[in-house]
Design a protein around this motif. Structure first.
Motif, PDB file in Angstrom:
ATOM      1  N   GLY A  67       0.778  -1.232   0.000  1.00 42.33           N
ATOM      2  CA  GLY A  67       0.000   0.000   0.000  1.00 42.33           C
ATOM      3  C   GLY A  67       0.811   1.284   0.000  1.00 42.33           C
ATOM      4  N   GLU A  68       2.116   1.191  -0.006  1.00 41.42           N
ATOM      5  CA  GLU A  68       2.980   2.375   0.047  1.00 41.42           C
ATOM      6  C   GLU A  68       3.768   2.511  -1.251  1.00 41.42           C
ATOM      7  OE1 GLU A  68       6.845   3.704   2.626  1.00 41.42           O
ATOM      8  OE2 GLU A  68       5.213   2.701   3.689  1.00 41.42           O
ATOM      9  N   GLN A  69       3.809   3.733  -1.801  1.00 43.46           N
ATOM     10  CA  GLN A  69       4.571   3.957  -3.022  1.00 43.46           C
ATOM     11  C   GLN A  69       6.056   3.822  -2.722  1.00 43.46           C
ATOM     12  OE1 GLN A  69       3.612   7.409  -5.414  1.00 43.46           O
ATOM     13  NE2 GLN A  69       5.608   7.357  -6.403  1.00 43.46           N
ATOM     14  N   VAL A  70       6.730   2.963  -3.508  1.00 44.54           N
ATOM     15  CA  VAL A  70       8.149   2.706  -3.288  1.00 44.54           C
ATOM     16  C   VAL A  70       9.025   3.127  -4.467  1.00 44.54           C
ATOM     17  CG1 VAL A  70       7.778   0.849  -1.614  1.00 44.54           C
ATOM     18  CG2 VAL A  70       7.894   0.308  -4.053  1.00 44.54           C
ATOM     19  N   GLY A  71       8.399   3.509  -5.588  1.00 50.20           N
ATOM     20  CA  GLY A  71       9.201   3.919  -6.736  1.00 50.20           C
ATOM     21  C   GLY A  71       8.360   4.310  -7.922  1.00 50.20           C
ATOM     22  N   THR A  72       9.053   4.775  -8.966  1.00 49.91           N
ATOM     23  CA  THR A  72       8.384   5.153 -10.211  1.00 49.91           C
ATOM     24  C   THR A  72       9.236   4.718 -11.393  1.00 49.91           C
ATOM     25  OG1 THR A  72       9.419   7.342 -10.282  1.00 49.91           O
ATOM     26  CG2 THR A  72       7.250   7.194  -9.223  1.00 49.91           C
ATOM     27  N   ILE A 106      15.048   4.544 -29.879  1.00 50.01           N
ATOM     28  CA  ILE A 106      15.016   3.462 -28.891  1.00 50.01           C
ATOM     29  C   ILE A 106      14.429   3.986 -27.582  1.00 50.01           C
ATOM     30  CG2 ILE A 106      16.434   1.880 -27.530  1.00 50.01           C
ATOM     31  CD1 ILE A 106      18.339   1.752 -29.911  1.00 50.01           C
ATOM     32  N   PRO A 107      13.373   3.349 -27.088  1.00 46.27           N
ATOM     33  CA  PRO A 107      12.761   3.801 -25.837  1.00 46.27           C
ATOM     34  C   PRO A 107      13.754   3.780 -24.679  1.00 46.27           C
ATOM     35  CG  PRO A 107      11.374   2.200 -26.941  1.00 46.27           C
ATOM     36  CD  PRO A 107      12.679   2.217 -27.668  1.00 46.27           C
ATOM     37  N   LYS A 108      13.655   4.774 -23.824  1.00 46.07           N
ATOM     38  CA  LYS A 108      14.490   4.878 -22.623  1.00 46.07           C
ATOM     39  C   LYS A 108      13.575   5.176 -21.455  1.00 46.07           C
ATOM     40  CE  LYS A 108      18.615   6.308 -20.571  1.00 46.07           C
ATOM     41  NZ  LYS A 108      18.641   5.391 -19.488  1.00 46.07           N
ATOM     42  N   PHE A 109      13.883   4.595 -20.327  1.00 50.64           N
ATOM     43  CA  PHE A 109      13.068   4.768 -19.126  1.00 50.64           C
ATOM     44  C   PHE A 109      13.901   5.341 -17.995  1.00 50.64           C
ATOM     45  CE2 PHE A 109      10.932   1.615 -21.620  1.00 50.64           C
ATOM     46  CZ  PHE A 109       9.603   1.936 -21.481  1.00 50.64           C
ATOM     47  N   ASN A 110      13.279   6.217 -17.229  1.00 48.80           N
ATOM     48  CA  ASN A 110      13.879   6.738 -16.015  1.00 48.80           C
ATOM     49  C   ASN A 110      13.305   5.919 -14.862  1.00 48.80           C
ATOM     50  OD1 ASN A 110      15.147   8.340 -14.098  1.00 48.80           O
ATOM     51  ND2 ASN A 110      13.464   9.803 -14.062  1.00 48.80           N
ATOM     52  N   VAL A 111      14.159   5.194 -14.173  1.00 45.55           N
ATOM     53  CA  VAL A 111      13.732   4.324 -13.083  1.00 45.55           C
ATOM     54  C   VAL A 111      14.166   4.944 -11.765  1.00 45.55           C
ATOM     55  CG1 VAL A 111      13.925   2.023 -12.064  1.00 45.55           C
ATOM     56  CG2 VAL A 111      13.960   2.292 -14.553  1.00 45.55           C
ATOM     57  N   ARG A 142      14.985   1.561  -6.140  1.00 44.45           N
ATOM     58  CA  ARG A 142      16.076   0.759  -5.611  1.00 44.45           C
ATOM     59  C   ARG A 142      17.433   1.088  -6.223  1.00 44.45           C
ATOM     60  NH1 ARG A 142      14.774  -5.372  -4.718  1.00 44.45           N
ATOM     61  NH2 ARG A 142      16.744  -5.086  -3.649  1.00 44.45           N
ATOM     62  N   GLY A 143      17.570   2.236  -6.874  1.00 42.32           N
ATOM     63  CA  GLY A 143      18.840   2.588  -7.500  1.00 42.32           C
ATOM     64  C   GLY A 143      19.122   1.802  -8.766  1.00 42.32           C
ATOM     65  N   TRP A 144      18.102   1.193  -9.341  1.00 43.76           N
ATOM     66  CA  TRP A 144      18.259   0.371 -10.526  1.00 43.76           C
ATOM     67  C   TRP A 144      18.128   1.186 -11.796  1.00 43.76           C
ATOM     68  CZ3 TRP A 144      14.614  -4.353  -9.266  1.00 43.76           C
ATOM     69  CH2 TRP A 144      15.159  -5.084  -8.204  1.00 43.76           C
ATOM     70  N   ASP A 145      18.607   0.613 -12.889  1.00 44.74           N
ATOM     71  CA  ASP A 145      18.465   1.205 -14.212  1.00 44.74           C
ATOM     72  C   ASP A 145      18.100   0.092 -15.182  1.00 44.74           C
ATOM     73  OD1 ASP A 145      18.438   3.148 -16.157  1.00 44.74           O
ATOM     74  OD2 ASP A 145      20.613   3.214 -16.411  1.00 44.74           O
ATOM     75  N   LEU A 188       8.720  -3.923 -12.508  1.00 50.49           N
ATOM     76  CA  LEU A 188       9.343  -3.098 -13.551  1.00 50.49           C
ATOM     77  C   LEU A 188       9.007  -3.636 -14.943  1.00 50.49           C
ATOM     78  CD1 LEU A 188      12.892  -2.241 -12.159  1.00 50.49           C
ATOM     79  CD2 LEU A 188      10.941  -0.723 -12.427  1.00 50.49           C
ATOM     80  N   VAL A 189       9.067  -4.946 -15.117  1.00 48.43           N
ATOM     81  CA  VAL A 189       8.738  -5.544 -16.416  1.00 48.43           C
ATOM     82  C   VAL A 189       7.287  -5.269 -16.778  1.00 48.43           C
ATOM     83  CG1 VAL A 189       8.536  -7.716 -17.694  1.00 48.43           C
ATOM     84  CG2 VAL A 189      10.539  -7.307 -16.250  1.00 48.43           C
ATOM     85  N   LEU A 190       6.387  -5.383 -15.818  1.00 50.87           N
ATOM     86  CA  LEU A 190       4.972  -5.084 -16.063  1.00 50.87           C
ATOM     87  C   LEU A 190       4.791  -3.636 -16.512  1.00 50.87           C
ATOM     88  CD1 LEU A 190       3.367  -6.948 -13.047  1.00 50.87           C
ATOM     89  CD2 LEU A 190       2.861  -7.408 -15.456  1.00 50.87           C
ATOM     90  N   SER A 191       5.473  -2.706 -15.864  1.00 50.78           N
ATOM     91  CA  SER A 191       5.368  -1.290 -16.228  1.00 50.78           C
ATOM     92  C   SER A 191       5.821  -1.052 -17.659  1.00 50.78           C
ATOM     93  CB  SER A 191       6.199  -0.430 -15.270  1.00 50.78           C
ATOM     94  OG  SER A 191       5.770  -0.582 -13.944  1.00 50.78           O
ATOM     95  N   ILE A 192       6.937  -1.653 -18.044  1.00 52.97           N
ATOM     96  CA  ILE A 192       7.449  -1.493 -19.405  1.00 52.97           C
ATOM     97  C   ILE A 192       6.504  -2.136 -20.408  1.00 52.97           C
ATOM     98  CG2 ILE A 192       9.336  -2.148 -20.967  1.00 52.97           C
ATOM     99  CD1 ILE A 192      11.211  -1.808 -18.485  1.00 52.97           C
ATOM    100  N   ASP A 193       5.954  -3.299 -20.076  1.00 56.64           N
ATOM    101  CA  ASP A 193       5.020  -3.969 -20.979  1.00 56.64           C
ATOM    102  C   ASP A 193       3.752  -3.138 -21.177  1.00 56.64           C
ATOM    103  OD1 ASP A 193       4.216  -6.423 -22.516  1.00 56.64           O
ATOM    104  OD2 ASP A 193       2.599  -6.383 -21.037  1.00 56.64           O
TER     105      ASP A 193
END
Length: 158
Positions: free
Chosen positions: A69-74, A83-88, A91-94, A144-149
């Motif tokens: 229930g708590e927002q942990v990232g975007t 080529i699509p690029k995402f800002n993650v 967790r410090g991931w890219d 993250l995969v779900l968001s990109i999909d």
């Protein structure tokens, strides 16, 4: 840990089953009717453990990731021409790689691989093979995969 991510065929809303290497269900993902995409992630006992919610009224797609229930990232799409690029911001991931072919990696801030993702090209529904280095990262990688999909499906339908 390897996960097989399969979208359910003939579903009104986004709906996915995520299996382990033994074809056992790890997670169930169900979309719900809302303003913007909203996916709820359940464990194999159907306990809600995560959610991805699309922010509406943004210039480029943006998704908020929730756990307990708590927002942990975007994650949001950046403006690029080819080529699509995402800002993650999670967790410090890219995320790096070839999104057009759906082969990409999730890495940490030191460049260490968290997971690799490969989309099966010839299948009736969206199907991904996700190879996660550490089992405890599986849910986070999945979100993250779900968001990109979702972003890819939305872009292709417009």
């Amino acid at each position: 840990m390897k996960m097989l991510f399969k979208q359910r065929f003939l579903s009104w809303f986004d709906s996915y089953d995520i299996y382990d290497e033994n074809d056992s269900v790890l997670y169930v993902v169900k979309g719900e009717f809302s303003w913007g995409h909203c996916l709820r992630v359940y464990d194999k006992d159907y306990k809600e453990i995560g959610m991805i919610k699309e922010k509406v009224f943004t210039w480029l797609p943006k998704f908020c990731i929730y756990k307990n229930g708590e927002q942990v990232g975007t994650i949001n799409r950046e403006f690029t021409f080819f080529i699509p690029k995402f800002n993650v911001e999670y967790r410090g991931w890219d995320v790096e790689g070839n999104f057009l072919r759906y082969d990409y990696r999730i890495i940490d801030k030191n460049g260490n691989k968290i997971a690799s993702i490969a989309k099966k090209i010839f299948s009736w529904t969206d199907t991904y093979i996700i190879d996660v280095v550490n089992d405890e990262d599986a849910l986070d990688v999945l979100m993250l995969v779900l968001s990109i999909d979702i972003e890819e499906c939305t872009r292709n339908n417009n």
